[in-house]
Design an enzyme around this catalytic site. Structure first.
Site, PDB file in Angstrom:
ATOM      1  N   ASP B  36       0.829  -1.211   0.000  1.00 19.26           N
ATOM      2  CA  ASP B  36       0.000   0.000   0.000  1.00 19.26           C
ATOM      3  C   ASP B  36       0.864   1.262   0.000  1.00 19.26           C
ATOM      4  OD1 ASP B  36      -2.226  -1.513  -0.117  1.00 19.26           O
ATOM      5  OD2 ASP B  36      -3.044  -0.978   1.832  1.00 19.26           O
ATOM      6  N   ASP B 287     -11.009  35.605 -35.324  1.00 17.18           N
ATOM      7  CA  ASP B 287     -10.329  34.314 -35.410  1.00 17.18           C
ATOM      8  C   ASP B 287     -11.130  33.198 -34.745  1.00 17.18           C
ATOM      9  OD1 ASP B 287      -7.542  33.109 -36.179  1.00 17.18           O
ATOM     10  OD2 ASP B 287      -8.095  32.232 -34.246  1.00 17.18           O
ATOM     11  N   GLY B 422      -8.357  29.401 -36.267  1.00 15.21           N
ATOM     12  CA  GLY B 422      -9.267  29.930 -37.271  1.00 15.21           C
ATOM     13  C   GLY B 422      -8.542  30.357 -38.528  1.00 15.21           C
ATOM     14  N   LEU B 423      -7.488  31.144 -38.350  1.00 11.80           N
ATOM     15  CA  LEU B 423      -6.749  31.648 -39.499  1.00 11.80           C
ATOM     16  C   LEU B 423      -6.119  30.491 -40.269  1.00 11.80           C
ATOM     17  CD1 LEU B 423      -5.886  34.153 -41.012  1.00 11.80           C
ATOM     18  CD2 LEU B 423      -3.897  34.318 -39.509  1.00 11.80           C
TER      19      LEU B 423
END
Lengths: 428, 541
Positions: B36, B287, B422-423
């Site tokens: 453990d 964008d 985005g671009l």
């Protein structure tokens, strides 16, 4: 440049009389369940089902480190309150889980039910369960059981329990000729190297255990000679000896000297003459020695401290002391089998501080006091020691990395050199 | 019994360790078998802590079971006290320790240490990690702050004039997802509002700090999974109100400011006008147009999952197509949130079920845990991590909170980076006939360059078939034959295939998938140009 290949040319110290400090207290080691992490890669059609608690599942997940496999060949049947309270029949539950698993994974040929601490404490009889389920699923699936629990086993002992459980399933050797059985999980590449070496020496037939496929189990009988590739397999050896096999006394195949002694034990048993042995092994020995040379300057004279982990500590310490001139501050091992390690103990420098078992706080105190150049330890201790300025080597890498044989001798040295090189490089 | 391969949460005693490890001056003596101790590495390796967790394990073995394990426990407790000299001690048992019924609490009390010794009873076979953390924190607060409670019936004294209002930050622990940085962010935010932080707990606090929790005017519950129970108790006993809003995301942070200023009697207006995050502007910038209605699947602990859904939907303009959590204790909250996004809530701790759901929904982005990262990788879907359980890389060296205004900035970056910019999407369209670009080009910043994930379109439905049959208990066909079935089910007519090539390539993969799905669902054997446009109309939103 050749090494001393006579294994007994070492300090003539009686290994039995060697002083060993035995400690008990908090142990910072994995339990035997962890063996599943490499065993499931080795036996490629086996599945390991831990019958345990959420802790077991979490342990396997954490020990496997990253989830490399989307659906690995291991899992946990997590026991719940109702299983313990007897509201459900644990055996019925286990049958349900196994049926579910085998339905989902028809590729499984061998299923291990792996006992854990809780299943041992509540005395869930997994051997009867394995028998019952075997009858139901044979011949398609063989179902065996072993214990990987932390109250029974430490770390690498899990492999021992697993292999020992497989021994009754091994077919009997049919003919009278001697055969060699190499036991202990080795990386496939290492197995193949050893196989080529045995072929060149004229030793054979040679089989490896565990096999890569559970359907290709090695045979065993009175003419089988066992060569241990790993030091942590006493139960497996005992089970094989009960089937008539004979163990060859040998050091472990770590480093040039260990590998040579290991191969020599096999060569002697198969009546290979010394000239042939030297002719076959010399190119490999020379090459390995040359590769090791690069690390001698880095490691020579450095002081090393071993925390107990895998039971590989003694062969590793022998290699580092004798072939790389490292100084052994303390060599801890979770368990010391004096008979199987006799050849190693003969080679270990006199006066080494050997510790069996662990009381981790006391051992940490000794380590801090000694300020070794490098400490070999488990993952729980590594970063805290690094933060205290003590360079560490994760011991688990020594179990997972191919380190056996001539071609890996320098790789093994590199594992110890790398943390030291790194610390030297870092200025900020 | 429950069959599991990977789990989202550890056992409850690991939750207790997260509390103890986050604190100073507290020691945990745990009756547990050898093995453990693996839990230490969660903290030293995954979180890269430079100290061992303050935990002493008894590590009993089989040979001890025949002897006196109670004596073993007492020796371990005595040694731990002598060595670590803690201000307080918690004692308990792991799953196996609890089976041997040694009563660590009683045994530790009998040792007569001159410090508080708190027994933590965690039902290991019923509960899990977060519950264990919450229970441990609650028991600590009760035991350590309890003696300073006002007499029943007495009112809290009014805050003296000129004294700044104060609060406690409750819930951050060791191994928490960005807890360290969230504390800094929220402390700063409160400071700017004129509110002092009395105690942060459990992270960074000592038992003595816990004892003075009652001094604050109110409590900020940062992580309800961990601090909810303790905060309720403090409310009942010390009459301290507590916050309900978790300040993850811009809107939630603003709501949070309203909530704490109301509790502190401060005017929120100056702060609300002065501070904000870059997230809203970045979201409004041109964008980000491409983010519109991107289909996102969210899974994690309840707090982070619910917060993520709100951000995704309201602040980034995504469409939430799936929302789930492994925190069963917060099922009600999650179901309510799912209703807001009109999705079926997924409350499960079976990662295979999550995988099947992701495959079925084929989202464009997965926000999840370490498990979902792997699921997403397998299915070829971009992914960002929002919740524990996490990987070593989710404990970054840099400052990266999730909460407050800076947290919102971090979230914008982390979630948007796995997607194509985005671009970048625009440029790829303009230069689509260049030989360098191929159908299904990966975002250039993701390392694999323009290696097209060719198999993705086929693999995703195949995996869906495989995992779905797992979920229903039917024998899973192997992936290869499932692929064959999927491919055989919908054959493209040459003219349809040609028409498909006319579709801009960055949406072509989706068009292909949608058309095949439409064909399969409608029993169409051959996909014609008509089928293609039928599918387009069917999936148009």
């Amino acid at each position: 440049m050749t090494v001393h290949v006579q294994p007994c040319a070492a300090p003539a110290e009686d290994p039995v009389s060697r002083a060993v400090r035995t400690e008990s207290g908090q142990r910072e080691v994995f339990c035997g369940l962890t063996g599943i992490v490499w065993l499931h890669r080795k036996i490629q059609d086996a599945f390991f089902l831990v019958v345990g608690s959420r802790t077991c599942a979490h342990l396997i997940q954490s020990a496997a480190g990253v989830m490399i496999f989307a659906e690995p060949r291991f899992g946990t049947a997590i026991m719940e309150e109702k299983d313990l309270a007897g509201l459900t029949d644990a055996n019925d539950e286990l049958d349900r889980i196994v049926t579910q698993l085998l339905t989902r994974r028809p590729d499984i040929k061998l299923l291990f039910l792996v006992g854990s601490c809780p299943s041992e404490v509540i005395k869930l009889d997994l051997s009867r369960a394995a028998l019952r389920l075997s009858q139901r699923f044979s011949p398609g699936v063989r179902i065996l059981n072993y214990s990987g629990s932390g109250i029974e086993t430490t770390f690498t002992q899990g492999e021992d329990s697993c292999l020992a459980s497989l021994v009754p399933a091994l077919p009997a050797a049919q003919d009278e000729t001697s055969s060699l059985l190499v036991i202990g999980s080795l990386a496939d590449v290492v197995e193949d190297q050893f196989m080529r070496m045995f072929d060149a020496l004229g030793i054979g037939p040679v089989q490896f255990f565990p096999p890569r496929k559970s359907t290709a189990l090695p045979s065993v009988g009175p003419n089988t000679k066992i060569l241990m590739a790993q030091p942590f397999l006493p139960d497996t050896v005992r089970a094989l000896q009960e089937r008539g096999a004979k163990r060859l006394a040998a050091p472990f195949p770590l480093g040039v000297e260990g590998t040579t002694g290991w191969l020599r034990a096999a060569a002697d048993a198969f009546g290979i003459d010394a000239a042939t042995f030297d002719r076959v092994t010399e190119p490999n020995r020379v090459r390995a020695e040359r590769a090791l040379g690069a690390y001698k300057a880095e490691l020579g004279g450095r002081r090393i401290f071993f925390f107990p982990d895998s039971q590989l500590e003694i062969p590793l310490a022998r290699f580092l002391a004798r072939e790389l001139s490292m100084q052994l501050v303390e060599v801890g091992t979770p368990y010391l089998h004096r008979e199987h390690l006799a050849e190693e103990l003969k080679l270990l420098p006199a006066g080494v501080a050997l510790t069996e078992g662990q009381d981790v706080d006391l051992q940490l105190d000794r380590c801090r006091l000694a300020r070794p150049d490098i400490a070999v330890c488990g993952l729980g201790l590594a970063n805290p020691l690094e933060a205290e300025g003590i360079t560490t080597k994760w011991s688990i890498e020594l179990v997972f990395t191919p380190i056996q044989g001539y071609e890996q001798a320098a790789d093994l040295a590199e594992l110890f050199a790398r943390p030291l090189v790194r610390r030297a490089k870092l200025v900020a | 019994m429950q069959l599991t391969v990977w789990t989202y949460e550890g056992p409850p005693h690991v939750g207790a360790m997260r509390i103890a490890t986050g604190m100073e001056g507290l020691h945990y003596v745990l009756h547990a078998p050898q093995g453990d101790t693996y839990a230490d590495l969660l903290f030293t390796m995954i979180e890269r802590r430079n100290k061992r967790p303050p935990v002493t394990y008894t590590t009993f073995a089989a040979r001890d079971l025949g002897r006196d394990t109670a004596e073993l426990f007492m020796t371990a407790a005595r040694d731990a006290y002598a060595r670590f000299q803690p201000q307080a001690m918690i004692v308990g048992a792991s799953c196996t320790g609890s089976l041997i019924q040694d009563d660590p609490g009683g045994l530790a009390k009998s040792l007569g240490f001159p410090i508080p010794v708190i027994a933590i009873d965690l039902p290991a076979y019923q509960r899990k990690e977060n519950w264990g953390a919450a229970e441990t924190f609650y028991q600590l607060v009760r035991a350590l702050a309890g003696p300073n409670a006002p007499a029943p019936g007495t009112k809290r004294p009014e805050r003296a004039a000129g004294v700044r209002p104060s609060c406690n930050l409750l819930g951050p622990t060791a191994l928490g997802f960005r807890h360290r940085d969230d504390i800094t962010e929220i402390t700063g935010l409160l400071g700017k509002l004129g509110i002092d932080v009395n105690v942060v707990a459990p992270m960074g606090s000592t038992p003595a700090d816990i004892a003075r929790l009652g001094d604050a005017d109110f409590n900020v519950v940062m992580y309800p999974e961990i601090a909810g129970q303790a905060a309720s108790w403090l409310h009942r006993i010390f009459h301290q109100p507590f916050t309900k809003t978790v300040p993850i995301g811009v809107s939630a942070t603003r709501d949070f400011i309203q909530e704490v200023t109301a509790l502190a009697g401060i005017d929120p207006a100056p702060m609300l006008q002065a501070s904000s995050s870059r997230l809203p502007w970045y979201s409004h910038s041109v964008d980000s147009t491409y983010l519109t209605n991107k289909r996102v699947f969210i899974f994690g602990d309840a707090t982070h999952a619910i917060a993520a859904a709100r951000i995704a939907s309201e602040e980034l303009g995504f469409k939430v197509v799936g929302l789930g959590s492994y925190s069963r204790e917060f099922g009600r909250e999650l179901r309510e949130a799912a209703k807001r996004y009109d999705v079926e809530p997924l409350i499960t701790d079976d990662y295979l079920e999550v995988e099947a759901k992701v495959a079925e929904l084929h989202p464009e982005l997965v926000l999840g845990t370490q498990m979902e990262r792997h699921i997403a990788k397998r299915l070829g879907v971009p992914c960002a991590v929002i919740s524990a359980p996490v990987h070593v890389q989710d404990f970054p060296a840099r400052y990266a909170p999730q909460m407050g205004f800076e947290g919102a900035n971090v979230i914008f970056d982390t979630w948007v980076h796995p997607l194509m910019m985005g671009l970048e999407e625009h440029l790829l369209t303009m230069f689509k006939d260049d030989f360098e670009f191929k159908d299904g080009a990966m975002p250039s910043h993701l390392g694999t360059g323009h290696a097209a994930p060719v198999a993705e379109a086929v693999a995703a439905p195949a995996a869906a078939v495989a995992t779905e049959s797992v979920a229903t208990g039917v024998a899973a066909p192997d992936i290869a034959s499932a692929t064959a079935v999927a491919a055989a089910a919908a054959v493209w007519a040459p003219e349809a295939e040609k028409e498909l090539q006319k579709i801009p390539f960055f949406v072509r993969g989706k068009a292909r998938r949608n058309t095949e799905r439409f064909a399969n669902e409608n029993g169409v054997a051959t996909i014609t140009v008509e089928t293609l446009y039928d599918a387009k109309a069917h999936f148009a939103r």
